[in-house]
Design a protein around this motif. Sequence first.
Motif, short mmCIF file in Angstrom:
data_model
loop_
_atom_site.label_atom_id
_atom_site.label_comp_id
_atom_site.label_asym_id
_atom_site.label_seq_id
_atom_site.Cartn_x
_atom_site.Cartn_y
_atom_site.Cartn_z
N THR A 37 34.88 42.36 40.34
CA THR A 37 36.27 42.29 40.81
C THR A 37 36.50 43.07 42.10
N VAL A 38 35.55 43.94 42.46
CA VAL A 38 35.75 44.83 43.62
C VAL A 38 36.11 44.07 44.89
N PRO A 39 35.37 43.02 45.29
CA PRO A 39 35.76 42.34 46.54
C PRO A 39 37.15 41.69 46.46
N TYR A 40 37.52 41.25 45.28
CA TYR A 40 38.83 40.60 45.12
C TYR A 40 39.97 41.61 45.14
N LEU A 41 39.76 42.73 44.46
CA LEU A 41 40.85 43.70 44.30
C LEU A 41 40.95 44.71 45.43
N THR A 42 39.92 44.83 46.24
CA THR A 42 39.96 45.82 47.31
C THR A 42 40.08 45.21 48.70
N SER A 43 40.14 43.91 48.78
CA SER A 43 40.33 43.29 50.10
C SER A 43 41.73 43.64 50.61
N PHE A 44 41.87 43.68 51.91
CA PHE A 44 43.17 44.01 52.51
C PHE A 44 44.27 43.09 52.00
N SER A 45 43.97 41.80 51.96
CA SER A 45 45.01 40.84 51.57
C SER A 45 45.45 41.05 50.12
N ILE A 103 51.27 35.18 57.30
CA ILE A 103 50.22 35.33 58.31
C ILE A 103 48.91 35.74 57.64
N ILE A 104 48.99 36.67 56.70
CA ILE A 104 47.80 37.11 55.97
C ILE A 104 47.21 35.94 55.17
N MET A 105 48.07 35.11 54.59
CA MET A 105 47.60 33.97 53.82
C MET A 105 46.79 33.01 54.70
N ILE A 106 47.29 32.74 55.89
CA ILE A 106 46.56 31.85 56.81
C ILE A 106 45.23 32.47 57.19
N TYR A 107 45.25 33.75 57.54
CA TYR A 107 44.03 34.47 57.88
C TYR A 107 43.05 34.44 56.70
N GLN A 108 43.55 34.72 55.52
CA GLN A 108 42.73 34.76 54.31
C GLN A 108 42.06 33.41 54.07
N LEU A 109 42.79 32.35 54.23
CA LEU A 109 42.25 31.02 53.99
C LEU A 109 41.12 30.70 54.97
N VAL A 110 41.28 31.10 56.22
CA VAL A 110 40.29 30.80 57.25
C VAL A 110 39.06 31.71 57.14
N PHE A 112 38.30 34.42 54.66
CA PHE A 112 37.75 34.78 53.35
C PHE A 112 38.26 33.83 52.27
N PRO A 113 37.87 32.57 52.32
CA PRO A 113 38.44 31.61 51.36
C PRO A 113 38.11 31.91 49.90
N ILE A 114 37.05 32.64 49.63
CA ILE A 114 36.70 32.93 48.23
C ILE A 114 37.74 33.84 47.58
N GLU A 115 38.38 34.70 48.35
CA GLU A 115 39.38 35.63 47.81
C GLU A 115 40.81 35.06 47.92
N PHE A 116 40.92 33.88 48.47
CA PHE A 116 42.22 33.28 48.76
C PHE A 116 43.09 33.12 47.51
N PHE A 117 42.52 32.62 46.44
CA PHE A 117 43.33 32.29 45.26
C PHE A 117 43.90 33.54 44.58
N TRP A 118 43.15 34.62 44.57
CA TRP A 118 43.67 35.87 44.00
C TRP A 118 44.85 36.37 44.83
N PHE A 119 44.69 36.33 46.15
CA PHE A 119 45.78 36.73 47.03
C PHE A 119 47.01 35.87 46.79
N VAL A 120 46.83 34.57 46.73
CA VAL A 120 47.95 33.64 46.55
C VAL A 120 48.66 33.91 45.23
N PHE A 121 47.91 34.16 44.17
CA PHE A 121 48.51 34.48 42.87
C PHE A 121 49.42 35.70 42.98
N LEU A 122 48.89 36.78 43.54
CA LEU A 122 49.68 38.01 43.67
C LEU A 122 50.86 37.83 44.61
N TYR A 123 50.63 37.14 45.71
CA TYR A 123 51.67 36.93 46.72
C TYR A 123 52.83 36.12 46.14
N PHE A 124 52.52 35.05 45.43
CA PHE A 124 53.58 34.23 44.84
C PHE A 124 54.26 34.94 43.67
#
Length: 176
Positions: A37-45, A103-110, A112-124
């Motif tokens: 979980t470390v890369p998912y939970l510690t990424s900036f996004s 803006i972070i979502m767009i950056y994340q998708l381009v 670091f797409p592997i961490e995108f879905f975790w970010f989107v879940f938290l963001y929404f």
Amino acid sequence: MQKKVEKKLLKLFTGELSATIIFALVWIEFLQLYRWTVPYLTSFSSLYAFALLEFILLQGSYYWFLKLKQTKRKDYSHLPYRQLKIFAVFRGFNLFLIGIGIIIMIYQLVVFPIEFFWFVFLYFFAIIEYINYYHIRLSYQSIDEIKELIRQKELRSSKLAKELKTFNNSQKNNNV
């Protein structure tokens, strides 16, 4: 009636505050127990979206705390001007932070797409909490509240949204 209202407000206050604390503890626990979980939970996004969610939950907890204190004084009116002004500032700051999140979502998708879905879940999740406090009541906790929602066939404005609308109208009237 007084005790019933106080009990409900205490439940709302402690529920939001507890959720904030428990989410943070679970976050930390997952980092310690599950290395994957470390890369998912510690990424900036992810940290950004999580901090946004926690910030909004704390605002809700603070609102219910203020309403509880007011009710204990047998004051059932809107929050005082000074307190509503704070929530008006929070609302604007939340929108700013949500905008940065796009803006972070767009950056994340381009990038670091592997961490995108975790970010989107938290963001929404954070956006839903924002809407729940500042616009439309989305949470219904009892069977009676759900039945009332079904009878009305429409979502209601949140309590804070109603108070802020009155606050904004008084601001407009004072400026005219």
